[in-house]
Design a protein around this motif. Structure first.
Motif, PDB file in Angstrom:
ATOM      1  N   LEU A   5     -21.326  -1.428   9.148  1.00 30.65           N
ATOM      2  CA  LEU A   5     -20.452  -0.581   9.956  1.00 30.65           C
ATOM      3  C   LEU A   5     -19.606   0.333   9.072  1.00 30.65           C
ATOM      4  O   LEU A   5     -19.436   1.521   9.369  1.00 30.65           O
ATOM      5  CB  LEU A   5     -19.554  -1.456  10.832  1.00 30.65           C
TER       6      LEU A   5
ATOM      7  N   ILE B  26     -11.316  -1.276  12.128  1.00 31.64           N
ATOM      8  CA  ILE B  26     -12.188  -2.448  12.211  1.00 31.64           C
ATOM      9  C   ILE B  26     -11.338  -3.710  12.096  1.00 31.64           C
ATOM     10  O   ILE B  26     -10.612  -3.887  11.119  1.00 31.64           O
ATOM     11  CB  ILE B  26     -13.250  -2.442  11.089  1.00 31.64           C
TER      12      ILE B  26
ATOM     13  N   GLN C 102     -11.919   5.257  16.905  1.00 31.32           N
ATOM     14  CA  GLN C 102     -12.914   4.251  17.270  1.00 31.32           C
ATOM     15  C   GLN C 102     -12.431   2.882  16.782  1.00 31.32           C
ATOM     16  O   GLN C 102     -12.077   2.729  15.614  1.00 31.32           O
ATOM     17  CB  GLN C 102     -14.261   4.577  16.633  1.00 31.32           C
TER      18      GLN C 102
ATOM     19  N   TYR D 254     -13.282  -1.242  16.465  1.00 29.08           N
ATOM     20  CA  TYR D 254     -14.346  -2.244  16.473  1.00 29.08           C
ATOM     21  C   TYR D 254     -13.757  -3.628  16.201  1.00 29.08           C
ATOM     22  O   TYR D 254     -12.880  -3.784  15.346  1.00 29.08           O
ATOM     23  CB  TYR D 254     -15.389  -1.944  15.395  1.00 29.08           C
TER      24      TYR D 254
END
Length: 217
Positions: free
Chosen positions: A52, A135, A163, A165
């Motif tokens: 990722l 993340i 974003q 995650y």
């Protein structure tokens, strides 16, 4: 130690021992090397996280990666160094002045990079709006702590969509933590709206629920 048969007094007495054992399960999910120093195998979770990170870097993104465990951040840092990735890091022991210098340098950077941050160290007082990928390597009992960390990128001055995650090991204690987060979030919402009174801390019933779910897997 039979947790189910303990009263509240006994639970309080053994609470730290219980949480320590649960922490070991969480560490095992992150990477077996956190528990077994001579472990020579692989970690599927670490591999997924690195994939990722690499994909995000290739896409031109700047990344904030959070973990509860500084030892896990050290393992991730070691792998990223081998890949010649630009890395920044803040943990609890990082001096305040150095933190600010690292933050300013990261925000001014014009190319992709990764900022490794221990969850507790990154909860408040940090503005990293140049990052647009967050993340969470491992989940924490209290979703508010994760949300505070995520907010390091969601600050005034952020021009891009962010974003987010969460990397969760399926059918493990991490699954149960996510379920607990959802329930605690609903409880917190109810408390704020005046519907009920409760605690967002990990209590005896929470632990029993997690252990019962683990036994049923």
């Amino acid at each position: 130690m039979q947790l189910g048969s303990q009263n509240d007094k006994d639970f309080k007495k053994h609470r730290f021992q219980i949480l320590a054992e649960l922490t070991k399960l969480r560490e095992l999910c992150c990477d077996p090397r956190l528990l077994y120093k001579n472990y020579q195998g692989k970690s599927a979770k670490l591999a997924a996280a690195l994939d990722l990170v690499r994909a995000s870097l290739d896409g031109g993104h700047k990344i904030l990666l959070f973990s509860q465990f500084t030892s896990m951040l050290a393992i991730i840092r070691q792998r990223l160094v081998k890949d010649k990735v630009t890395i920044f890091e803040i943990i609890g022991s990082t001096p305040k002045l150095e933190r600010q210098k690292l933050i300013e340098k990261f925000n001014k950077l014009k190319h992709p990079a990764v900022f490794l941050i221990s969850l507790k160290a990154g909860g408040t007082g940090i503005n990293l709006t140049s990052a647009d990928v967050v993340i969470h390597y491992d989940p924490w009992w209290n979703i508010a702590a994760e949300s505070q960390a995520t907010d390091r990128a969601h600050r005034i001055g952020q021009k891009n969509s962010v974003q987010i995650y969460k990397i969760v090991a399926k059918n493990t204690i991490e699954d149960k933590i996510i379920e607990l987060q959802k329930r605690k979030a609903k409880l917190a919402e109810a408390v704020l709206s005046g519907k009920t009174v409760g605690s967002t801390k990990l209590n005896r019933d929470d632990i029993l629920e997690i252990l019962d779910q683990l036994k049923s897997e």
